[in-house]
Design a protein around this motif. Structure first.
Motif, PDB file in Angstrom:
ATOM      1  N   UNK A 142      78.027  36.774  26.424  1.00  0.00           N
ATOM      2  CA  UNK A 142      78.396  35.504  25.791  1.00  0.00           C
ATOM      3  C   UNK A 142      79.907  35.315  25.802  1.00  0.00           C
ATOM      4  N   UNK A 143      80.651  36.380  25.517  1.00  0.00           N
ATOM      5  CA  UNK A 143      82.111  36.288  25.538  1.00  0.00           C
ATOM      6  C   UNK A 143      82.607  35.989  26.951  1.00  0.00           C
ATOM      7  N   UNK A 144      82.006  36.630  27.955  1.00  0.00           N
ATOM      8  CA  UNK A 144      82.418  36.391  29.343  1.00  0.00           C
ATOM      9  C   UNK A 144      82.159  34.941  29.742  1.00  0.00           C
ATOM     10  N   UNK A 162      84.893  31.997  30.841  1.00  0.00           N
ATOM     11  CA  UNK A 162      84.783  31.228  32.081  1.00  0.00           C
ATOM     12  C   UNK A 162      84.734  29.727  31.805  1.00  0.00           C
ATOM     13  N   UNK A 163      84.155  29.353  30.657  1.00  0.00           N
ATOM     14  CA  UNK A 163      83.998  27.930  30.352  1.00  0.00           C
ATOM     15  C   UNK A 163      85.219  27.336  29.664  1.00  0.00           C
ATOM     16  N   UNK A 164      85.947  28.148  28.885  1.00  0.00           N
ATOM     17  CA  UNK A 164      86.958  27.561  27.997  1.00  0.00           C
ATOM     18  C   UNK A 164      88.374  28.100  28.146  1.00  0.00           C
ATOM     19  N   UNK A 165      88.559  29.227  28.835  1.00  0.00           N
ATOM     20  CA  UNK A 165      89.909  29.777  28.979  1.00  0.00           C
ATOM     21  C   UNK A 165      90.482  29.334  30.321  1.00  0.00           C
ATOM     22  N   UNK A 166      91.398  28.369  30.269  1.00  0.00           N
ATOM     23  CA  UNK A 166      91.902  27.751  31.489  1.00  0.00           C
ATOM     24  C   UNK A 166      92.597  28.766  32.396  1.00  0.00           C
ATOM     25  N   UNK A 167      93.390  29.636  31.820  1.00  0.00           N
ATOM     26  CA  UNK A 167      94.120  30.611  32.636  1.00  0.00           C
ATOM     27  C   UNK A 167      93.150  31.550  33.343  1.00  0.00           C
ATOM     28  N   UNK A 168      92.142  32.028  32.621  1.00  0.00           N
ATOM     29  CA  UNK A 168      91.147  32.906  33.249  1.00  0.00           C
ATOM     30  C   UNK A 168      90.362  32.165  34.319  1.00  0.00           C
ATOM     31  N   UNK A 169      90.018  30.903  34.060  1.00  0.00           N
ATOM     32  CA  UNK A 169      89.320  30.100  35.069  1.00  0.00           C
ATOM     33  C   UNK A 169      90.122  30.031  36.361  1.00  0.00           C
TER      34      UNK A 169
END
Length: 664
Positions: free
Chosen positions: A464-466, A470-477
């Motif tokens: 769920x955290x992953x 992926x859905x909400x952390x722009x930098x990680x995206x």
């Protein structure tokens, strides 16, 4: 990171210009598409991210010129075209891609996880504590085997009783001999010597580092039992020390043997005081430590808490390199120490991996995981169904892994709700599927349902955290997309350009013939050039080379009889050279077969041979250059083909917005 990975990652950033900016520029852009490629939108953020990431943040912000922006946009479009082609060819569906990308994801996601921030906190706390060493005494009260809650209470009451005695004037070291269940207390009277962080179990360390000198702890519970702790001293960490030693052993039960050992070590110590004495000889002759007596008694580097206290204290009390200690007694015998080296505690960066490894091996690892789960539960709206869990635990705790699912089905409990997470209810059947998919069973004690339920909850929360990242952390995206597209780009380029350029011999020859004008020799000449490094050897070299002309026999003779025997006197090179741009040959008279010239203060002896006019290179002589140029040709051809294949429409307003964001 392997070679393939480096290539993919590097190529994906070819269009990045090294200017100065930060990630924050993304916050200034809208969701409007920068362009559409084959009908699919490409956001402004992706271009801004890649350009911003490549900037040098150590230099003052200088912005992006219009020309640089246009160049980077063109490179970005070419990059996206190739990624699109890789997708069209199904390279993103290949097993190799999935394996490599998933491996990357495990590494890329880690800095963004809750667990990482908690681990980082523990790392910093441990290193901060390592700046100090603590000396403490303790009394240990262990639980009896298979202790009940009543037994535990009795042990706690005993610990409190002894604590009260110490508070009323009792000596903790004397009481340790009387009451402590720590076997070493009979020898050290509960005095543990100096230690620092990560050398004691966590509850003991936490208590000791939170006590002031002379202060007494409440009973501290660890896996060993209850401890009553008193801190005797606190000092700055002296770092590490390296000593050599002489050891004379004795049997502690044999007083005569101990007395003989004491006399022997005294005689050795007196002998060492003589100026003519060689330490290594004395060690080799008298030391009874077989592991070190043949190498000067040298011991490895050690810090506080790594040796028995009396040995350690003697070693750290030495201050001057070469200083020798008086004889000291330990449980191993009598020692004399010599200080070899000292150094301060390593930096955090040097110790980080070592600290991390120790933390992940002790109870802190379980503590961190518990905190991670608690934060995840709070963040993602985790609610357990207590009644269902009690029912399932009672019904299934006595089963084993293989019979879990049949037992669940036979009792018609598959649809029993376990918990709700982000509005979704997870049921017992999903737990059974999870258990079935896991190959290994956890090596922990407890009921089958309880053990596997906790693992299922942790796994579900981690997924769920992953997904949330992926859905909400722009930098990680953006980072994830960068690596995904980089791997695809590498795969396409390797397939269509790099490997093809190397293996397509027919294509290479055809390219060579069509572009023969690129592969031309300029005017050349045979030459043997001797740079004289030792001026005292100049006359000998001149006599051998002068008047003999350019020939292989002469060169071989000089190399074998002069250069080989005096390798520091001469530096030579021979072959056929393009002389117009050559550092030495451009300065010689081409009509003289031998000449001596000075260039930049150095003397050169030059022997010249046959001249060769400008002419085309043979294919074999140009193969390396042809492959490089052929790969560039294949790359350009691929790009031009893709531009015709995939329509591109640029949003002029969004393009300007990206330019302004990069120059804000």
């Amino acid at each position: 990171m392997n070679h393939r990975t480096v290539s993919a990652f590097t190529f994906s950033l070819l269009f990045v210009c090294l200017l100065g900016s930060t990630w924050s520029v993304l916050a200034q852009t809208t969701k409007e598409a920068l362009l559409t490629l084959d009908g699919k939108p490409v956001e402004i953020d992706e271009l801004v991210y890649l350009i911003s990431k490549g900037r040098n943040t150590d230099t003052p912000k200088s912005g992006v010129s219009r020309e640089e922006f246009e160049e980077n946009l063109d490179l970005f479009i070419n990059y996206k075209l190739k990624v699109r082609e890789a997708e069209a060819l199904g390279l993103d569906q290949a097993e190799e891609f999935s394996r490599e990308f998933n491996s990357f994801k495990e590494t890329l996601i880690y800095p963004y996880l809750i667990k990482n921030s908690l681990e980082e906190g523990e790392l910093r706390k441990a290193y901060s504590r390592m700046q100090e060493v603590v000396r403490a005494s303790h009394v240990l009260f262990q639980f009896p085997p298979n202790a009940s809650s009543d037994d535990s209470l009795i042990v706690l009451k005993m610990a409190l009783k002894v604590k009260a005695e110490i508070e009323n004037g009792g000596n903790i070291n004397e009481l340790a001999v009387q009451y402590s269940d720590d076997p070493s207390s009979k020898i050290n009277k509960g005095d543990l010597g100096y230690f620092t962080s990560l050398q004691m179990v966590q509850p003991f360390e936490d208590a000791a580092f939170n006590l002031q000198v002379g202060q007494l702890s409440d009973p501290v519970l660890s896996n060993f039992g209850y401890h009553v702790i008193q801190v005797q001293d606190r000092q700055p960490n002296p770092g590490q020390v390296r000593v050599s030693h002489i050891l004379v052993r004795f049997d502690a039960e044999n007083q005569t043997q101990e007395e003989n050992a004491r006399r022997k070590i005294s005689d050795i110590y007196a002998e060492i005081q003589k100026e003519s004495t060689v330490w290594e000889d004395i060690v080799k002759t008298f030391s009874e430590d077989p592991a070190t007596n043949q190498r000067g008694g040298m011991l490895p580097w050690f810090g506080v808490g790594n040796m028995i206290p009396e040995f350690e204290m003697a070693a750290f009390s030495l201050t001057e390199i070469g200083e020798i200690s008086p004889p000291l007694k330990t449980q191993y015998g009598y020692h004399i120490l010599r200080l070899e080296e000292k150094k301060p505690i390593d930096t955090f960066e040097e110790m980080e991996e070592s600290i991390r490894s120790k933390i992940l091996r002790d109870s802190r690892s379980g503590m961190i995981q518990s905190q991670v789960v608690a934060i995840q539960k709070a963040r993602y709206g985790f609610v357990e169904n207590d009644a269902s869990l009690a029912l399932l635990a009672q019904a299934l705790n006595q089963t084993n892994k293989s019979s879990f699912e049949p037992a669940l089905i036979s009792r018609s409990l598959e649809n029993t709700p376990l918990f709700t997470l982000q509005g979704k209810t997870y049921k017992a059947a999903e737990l059974a599927a999870y258990i079935k998919a896991e190959e290994l069973s956890p090596k922990v004690k407890g009921g089958t349902f309880d053990i596997w339920y906790d693992r299922f909850v942790a796994s579900t929360l981690a997924q769920t955290e992953e997904k949330d990242l992926e859905a909400n952390n722009k930098e990680y995206q953006m980072l994830l997309k960068e690596y995904r597209d980089g791997i695809l780009l590498f795969s396409l380029m390797n397939q269509e350009v790099w490997q093809k350029g190397i293996t397509d011999s027919i294509g290479q020859v055809e390219f060579y013939r069509k572009n023969i004008s690129r592969y031309q020799w300029k005017n050349r000449i045979e030459a043997y050039i001797v740079k004289v490094l030792d001026k005292t050897k100049l006359v000998n070299a001149r006599q051998v080379l002068q008047g003999n002309g350019f020939n292989q026999t002469l060169i071989q003779n000089f190399e074998a009889n002069f250069k080989a025997n005096t390798p520091l006197a001469y530096q030579t090179e021979s072959g056929i050279f393009e002389y117009a741009d050559h550092e030495i040959l451009s300065k010689v008279n081409l009509n003289q077969t031998f000449q001596e010239i000075e260039v930049d203060g150095a003397t050169y002896l030059v022997t010249l041979g046959q001249k060769f006019p400008a002419e085309p290179r043979k294919f074999e002589e140009s193969r390396g250059l042809v492959i490089r140029d052929y790969q560039e040709y294949l790359d350009k051809t691929l790009t031009d083909t893709l531009k015709r294949k995939y329509p591109i429409q640029i949003n002029a307003q969004a393009k300007e917005e990206a330019f302004l964001a990069l120059n804000h």
